[in-house]
Each structure stands twice: as C-alpha cells, then as structure tokens.
Design a protein around this motif. Sequence first.
Motif, PDB file in Angstrom:
ATOM      1  N   TYR A  90     -43.484  13.692 -36.820  1.00 40.71           N
ATOM      2  CA  TYR A  90     -42.421  14.069 -37.495  1.00 40.71           C
ATOM      3  C   TYR A  90     -42.134  15.412 -35.549  1.00 40.71           C
ATOM      4  N   PHE A  91     -42.731  15.708 -35.736  1.00 44.89           N
ATOM      5  CA  PHE A  91     -41.531  16.383 -34.640  1.00 44.89           C
ATOM      6  C   PHE A  91     -41.109  15.464 -33.211  1.00 44.89           C
ATOM      7  N   ASP A  92     -42.077  14.556 -32.690  1.00 46.56           N
ATOM      8  CA  ASP A  92     -42.096  13.322 -32.111  1.00 46.56           C
ATOM      9  C   ASP A  92     -40.397  12.679 -32.322  1.00 46.56           C
ATOM     10  N   LEU A 135     -34.094  13.971 -31.723  1.00 46.17           N
ATOM     11  CA  LEU A 135     -32.981  14.304 -32.119  1.00 46.17           C
ATOM     12  C   LEU A 135     -32.435  15.221 -31.783  1.00 46.17           C
ATOM     13  N   MET A 136     -32.802  16.028 -31.317  1.00 41.17           N
ATOM     14  CA  MET A 136     -32.799  17.027 -30.396  1.00 41.17           C
ATOM     15  C   MET A 136     -31.917  17.374 -29.062  1.00 41.17           C
ATOM     16  N   LEU A 137     -32.432  15.945 -28.045  1.00 40.99           N
ATOM     17  CA  LEU A 137     -32.501  15.372 -26.632  1.00 40.99           C
ATOM     18  C   LEU A 137     -31.395  14.599 -26.762  1.00 40.99           C
ATOM     19  N   ALA A 179     -28.618  14.680 -38.550  1.00 40.21           N
ATOM     20  CA  ALA A 179     -29.482  14.137 -39.526  1.00 40.21           C
ATOM     21  C   ALA A 179     -30.687  14.057 -39.629  1.00 40.21           C
ATOM     22  N   ARG A 180     -31.404  14.984 -39.681  1.00 38.72           N
ATOM     23  CA  ARG A 180     -33.450  16.042 -39.024  1.00 38.72           C
ATOM     24  C   ARG A 180     -33.365  15.515 -41.025  1.00 38.72           C
ATOM     25  N   ASP A 181     -32.430  15.389 -42.180  1.00 35.57           N
ATOM     26  CA  ASP A 181     -33.387  15.838 -43.475  1.00 35.57           C
ATOM     27  C   ASP A 181     -33.688  14.333 -43.218  1.00 35.57           C
ATOM     28  N   VAL A 222     -40.696  24.356 -40.072  1.00 35.66           N
ATOM     29  CA  VAL A 222     -40.015  26.057 -40.491  1.00 35.66           C
ATOM     30  C   VAL A 222     -39.971  26.050 -39.220  1.00 35.66           C
ATOM     31  N   ARG A 223     -38.470  27.431 -38.925  1.00 42.44           N
ATOM     32  CA  ARG A 223     -37.778  27.760 -38.069  1.00 42.44           C
ATOM     33  C   ARG A 223     -38.197  29.256 -37.180  1.00 42.44           C
ATOM     34  N   GLY A 224     -38.351  28.812 -36.114  1.00 44.32           N
ATOM     35  CA  GLY A 224     -38.621  30.590 -35.943  1.00 44.32           C
ATOM     36  C   GLY A 224     -37.800  31.270 -35.103  1.00 44.32           C
ATOM     37  N   GLN A 249     -30.900  31.125 -31.647  1.00 43.61           N
ATOM     38  CA  GLN A 249     -29.793  31.104 -30.678  1.00 43.61           C
ATOM     39  C   GLN A 249     -28.595  29.848 -31.654  1.00 43.61           C
ATOM     40  N   TYR A 250     -29.493  29.477 -32.775  1.00 43.20           N
ATOM     41  CA  TYR A 250     -28.423  28.563 -33.243  1.00 43.20           C
ATOM     42  C   TYR A 250     -28.214  28.499 -35.010  1.00 43.20           C
ATOM     43  N   GLY A 251     -27.987  29.963 -35.273  1.00 40.61           N
ATOM     44  CA  GLY A 251     -27.564  30.389 -36.868  1.00 40.61           C
ATOM     45  C   GLY A 251     -29.534  29.700 -37.478  1.00 40.61           C
ATOM     46  N   THR A 297     -34.484  24.773 -46.555  1.00 40.82           N
ATOM     47  CA  THR A 297     -36.028  24.418 -46.917  1.00 40.82           C
ATOM     48  C   THR A 297     -37.004  25.266 -45.731  1.00 40.82           C
ATOM     49  N   GLU A 298     -37.096  25.363 -44.060  1.00 40.25           N
ATOM     50  CA  GLU A 298     -36.610  25.670 -42.834  1.00 40.25           C
ATOM     51  C   GLU A 298     -37.469  26.567 -43.015  1.00 40.25           C
ATOM     52  N   ALA A 299     -37.337  28.044 -43.541  1.00 42.49           N
ATOM     53  CA  ALA A 299     -37.303  29.297 -43.771  1.00 42.49           C
ATOM     54  C   ALA A 299     -38.557  29.178 -44.185  1.00 42.49           C
ATOM     55  N   ASP A 316     -38.634  19.297 -21.257  1.00 42.86           N
ATOM     56  CA  ASP A 316     -38.507  20.691 -21.150  1.00 42.86           C
ATOM     57  C   ASP A 316     -38.271  21.940 -21.785  1.00 42.86           C
ATOM     58  N   CYS A 317     -38.979  22.431 -23.076  1.00 45.30           N
ATOM     59  CA  CYS A 317     -38.353  22.634 -23.754  1.00 45.30           C
ATOM     60  C   CYS A 317     -37.433  24.089 -23.466  1.00 45.30           C
ATOM     61  N   THR A 318     -37.590  25.047 -22.597  1.00 43.97           N
ATOM     62  CA  THR A 318     -37.016  25.984 -22.090  1.00 43.97           C
ATOM     63  C   THR A 318     -35.293  25.506 -21.252  1.00 43.97           C
ATOM     64  N   SER A 319     -34.996  24.155 -21.391  1.00 42.40           N
ATOM     65  CA  SER A 319     -33.983  23.716 -20.498  1.00 42.40           C
ATOM     66  C   SER A 319     -32.953  24.577 -21.644  1.00 42.40           C
ATOM     67  N   CYS A 320     -33.506  23.943 -22.925  1.00 45.33           N
ATOM     68  CA  CYS A 320     -31.949  24.560 -24.429  1.00 45.33           C
ATOM     69  C   CYS A 320     -32.422  25.800 -25.280  1.00 45.33           C
ATOM     70  N   HIS A 321     -33.517  26.079 -25.149  1.00 44.96           N
ATOM     71  CA  HIS A 321     -34.348  27.207 -25.831  1.00 44.96           C
ATOM     72  C   HIS A 321     -34.086  28.247 -24.966  1.00 44.96           C
ATOM     73  N   GLN A 322     -33.296  29.118 -24.375  1.00 43.11           N
ATOM     74  CA  GLN A 322     -33.787  29.987 -23.562  1.00 43.11           C
ATOM     75  C   GLN A 322     -34.564  31.085 -24.376  1.00 43.11           C
TER      76      GLN A 322
HETATM   77  C1  HEC Z   1     -31.717  18.888 -25.703  1.00 44.63           C
HETATM   78  C2  HEC Z   1     -32.245  20.239 -25.578  1.00 44.63           C
HETATM   79  C3  HEC Z   1     -33.213  20.145 -26.477  1.00 44.63           C
HETATM   80  C4  HEC Z   1     -34.403  20.718 -25.988  1.00 44.63           C
HETATM   81  C5  HEC Z   1     -34.721  20.190 -24.569  1.00 44.63           C
HETATM   82  C6  HEC Z   1     -35.313  20.971 -27.425  1.00 44.63           C
HETATM   83  N1  HEC Z   1     -34.621  21.472 -27.658  1.00 44.63           N
HETATM   84 FE1  HEC Z   1     -36.098  22.049 -30.050  1.00 44.63          FE
HETATM   85  N2  HEC Z   1     -34.019  22.652 -30.749  1.00 44.63           N
HETATM   86  C7  HEC Z   1     -32.879  22.132 -30.113  1.00 44.63           C
HETATM   87  C8  HEC Z   1     -31.657  22.009 -30.951  1.00 44.63           C
HETATM   88  C9  HEC Z   1     -30.088  22.036 -30.624  1.00 44.63           C
HETATM   89  C10 HEC Z   1     -31.771  22.803 -32.354  1.00 44.63           C
HETATM   90  C11 HEC Z   1     -31.199  22.444 -33.178  1.00 44.63           C
HETATM   91  C12 HEC Z   1     -29.729  23.866 -33.344  1.00 44.63           C
HETATM   92  C13 HEC Z   1     -29.212  23.235 -34.790  1.00 44.63           C
HETATM   93  O1  HEC Z   1     -28.586  22.479 -35.396  1.00 44.63           O
HETATM   94  O2  HEC Z   1     -30.171  23.766 -36.289  1.00 44.63           O
HETATM   95  C14 HEC Z   1     -33.598  21.858 -32.136  1.00 44.63           C
HETATM   96  C15 HEC Z   1     -34.160  23.221 -33.126  1.00 44.63           C
HETATM   97  C16 HEC Z   1     -35.561  22.810 -32.569  1.00 44.63           C
HETATM   98  C17 HEC Z   1     -36.066  23.390 -33.502  1.00 44.63           C
HETATM   99  C18 HEC Z   1     -36.256  23.708 -35.114  1.00 44.63           C
HETATM  100  C19 HEC Z   1     -35.913  22.741 -35.591  1.00 44.63           C
HETATM  101  C20 HEC Z   1     -35.249  22.785 -37.127  1.00 44.63           C
HETATM  102  O3  HEC Z   1     -35.436  21.091 -37.682  1.00 44.63           O
HETATM  103  O4  HEC Z   1     -34.842  23.551 -37.760  1.00 44.63           O
HETATM  104  C21 HEC Z   1     -37.711  23.394 -32.845  1.00 44.63           C
HETATM  105  C22 HEC Z   1     -38.912  23.878 -33.309  1.00 44.63           C
HETATM  106  C23 HEC Z   1     -37.844  23.052 -32.027  1.00 44.63           C
HETATM  107  N3  HEC Z   1     -35.958  22.825 -31.809  1.00 44.63           N
HETATM  108  C24 HEC Z   1     -38.494  22.905 -31.015  1.00 44.63           C
HETATM  109  C25 HEC Z   1     -38.176  22.640 -29.626  1.00 44.63           C
HETATM  110  C26 HEC Z   1     -39.038  22.369 -28.798  1.00 44.63           C
HETATM  111  C27 HEC Z   1     -40.997  22.571 -29.154  1.00 44.63           C
HETATM  112  C28 HEC Z   1     -38.714  21.623 -27.860  1.00 44.63           C
HETATM  113  C29 HEC Z   1     -39.578  21.172 -26.583  1.00 44.63           C
HETATM  114  C30 HEC Z   1     -40.704  19.963 -26.873  1.00 44.63           C
HETATM  115  C31 HEC Z   1     -37.866  21.707 -27.552  1.00 44.63           C
HETATM  116  N4  HEC Z   1     -37.222  22.239 -28.538  1.00 44.63           N
HETATM  117  C32 HEC Z   1     -36.548  21.117 -26.302  1.00 44.63           C
HETATM  118  C33 HEC Z   1     -32.463  21.257 -28.808  1.00 44.63           C
HETATM  119  C34 HEC Z   1     -33.725  21.268 -28.246  1.00 44.63           C
END
Ligand code: HEC
Length: 276
Positions: free
Chosen positions: A51-53, A58-60, A66-68, A86-88, A94-96, A101-103, A146-152
Amino acid sequence: MRLSIAAKINFFLLFIFSMVLVFSAAYQAVRERDLILTLIKEQSREQTEAYFDGLNMLMLTGKMEARDTLRSKFMDHAHVEDARIVRGAAVNKQYGPGRETEAPKDRFDALALAGKGSLEVVHDDMHSRLVVTRPLLAKKDFRGTDCTSCHQVPENTVLGAVRFDYSLDTLFTRVEQNILTSALSLTTIFGLGLLLTLWVIRTWIVRPLNQLTRSIEEATDHHDFGKRLEGDEGDEIGRVALAYNQMLDSVERQLGKRADAQAEQDKISQSESTRP
Ligand code: HEC
C-alpha cells in the motif's frame, strides 16, 4: 453399585472418550487460531508495504489525487475490512488536512502517529478483528527515495501511518466448523467402537458367565451333576468352565463311591439278617 460389567466398562469408555474429545477440540481450536493469525499477520506485513509503495509512486509521479482508487483496491482484498492512510501533522501542515478518512480515529491511529506500530487482535461483542498499523517515517533514503526532498521535516518525523483492519470472523467461524466436523466424526467412530465393545463383552464374557450360573443353579437345585459346559483353554472364562466340569466329575465320583459303599453295607446287613 448394581451395574452389569458391560455398563461399567461402557461408562468408563464414555468418560475417556469425553476427555479425549474435549482436549482434542480445545487443542485444535488453539492451534488453528494461531495458524490463522500467523498467516494473516504475514499477509498484513506484505499489504501494508505494498500500500505504501503504491502511495509513494503516486507522490513521486504527482498523482496523489488518484489515491482513493489505490485505497479501494486494497479494500477489495480478502478479509480486509478497512485500509487507509492516517495522515501526520507535518503533512497536514504542508499540504492541508487531506481526506476525511485520513484523520486519526482511535488509539491505534494515535499510537501509530507517535511512532508506535500495532499488531493486535481486538474483540468487540461478537466481532473479532486484527488491527495493524505501520508508522511511516521521513527517511533520507527509504528504498532509494528521499522523503525529506518534498516533506520539509527533520529526518525520522512521523509523516503518517498505514492502517489495516482484518475481519477474523469468517476465519474463526471456519475453525469452529472444522472442530465441529472432527468432533462429529470422532463421536461416530466412538459410537461404533462402543457397539463393538458391547457385542464383544456380550459374546465373550456375559453369555458364558450366564451359562455357568445357570448350570450351577441347576446342579444345586435339582442335584443334576450330569451336564457339562463347553469351554476351552483359550481364555480365562473357558478355563473356569473346564475347572467347573472337573469339579462336577469329582463330585460324581465321590457320590458314586458313597453309593457303592452304601450298597455293600446294605448287602452285608441283609445277609446277616437272613442268617438263621
Ligand atoms: C516527490 C515528492 C515526495 C516525496 C519524495 C515523498 N512524498 Fe509523501 N507526499 C507528497 C505529496 C505531494 C503528498 C500529498 C499531499 C496531498 O495532496 O495531500 C504526500 C503525502 C504523503 C503522506 C500522506 C498521504 C495521504 O494519503 O494523506 C504520507 C504519509 C507521506 N507522504 C509520506 C512520505 C514518505 C514516508 C516518503 C518517503 C518514502 C515520502 N512521502 C516521499 C510528496 C512526496
């Protein structure tokens, strides 16, 4: 207790059988439940990862809208009652706030957002489920991402969690059915065994013993020592019958001797009395 040998033996067998049935059913229940939980825990580990993969893809690719669809795909899997992210707080900031369902909803969600995963069976009323949570930490290198490249956020901040609820009801019902089936087959086998024992006791013990009793009664009531029992050295009851026959022989011999002696005596006294 005035019970026949057959009744005593059958009571004893029934007691042993009930013990065997209860213990084997309990043992089977524990074993099968354990097995089911082990399997479903394994399944949960794979599914939370998958699921997370999927979500990360989708994030990348910037397709998080489309996550639904992804969620509903996992909801369709066998025994999955609920699957969600569950959203942290960091992601919300950062994103609202994201989807409703994510609360976080209960203590498992709260624990997961505090960085503590769960793998717990929860029973409420008649319903059993397995709750699985896996916290998602911001890593510099999470399988190459690298998660921190987008999530600050600083490294190891909890960004959210994957949460799965598995329904155990159908699986546990299947266990109960299995136990019922094996208990029924055990009972059938035991019933047949009991009938067989009854028959064996009747033909090999009760009937010869009754014959012996009848013969002894006849001998004592009618002074008839002529009848002999059938019997062989094969078993204990056969030997009793043979010993009884020998006793009758000896009784007859003793009676015969006494009759001869009596006749002799009579003859002597007769000849004495006829003497002039
Ligand atoms: C390319 C940029 C990017 C990278 C890299 C990234 N994320 Fe995200 N992430 C996002 C975006 C954009 C959202 C969605 C924000 C939204 O629209 O709600 C998100 C959402 C999330 C959410 C919430 C998902 C949800 O369904 O509400 C989690 C948890 C998360 N990221 C964890 C991670 C983790 C852990 C990593 C590292 C493996 C990671 N992210 C890497 C861009 C990224």
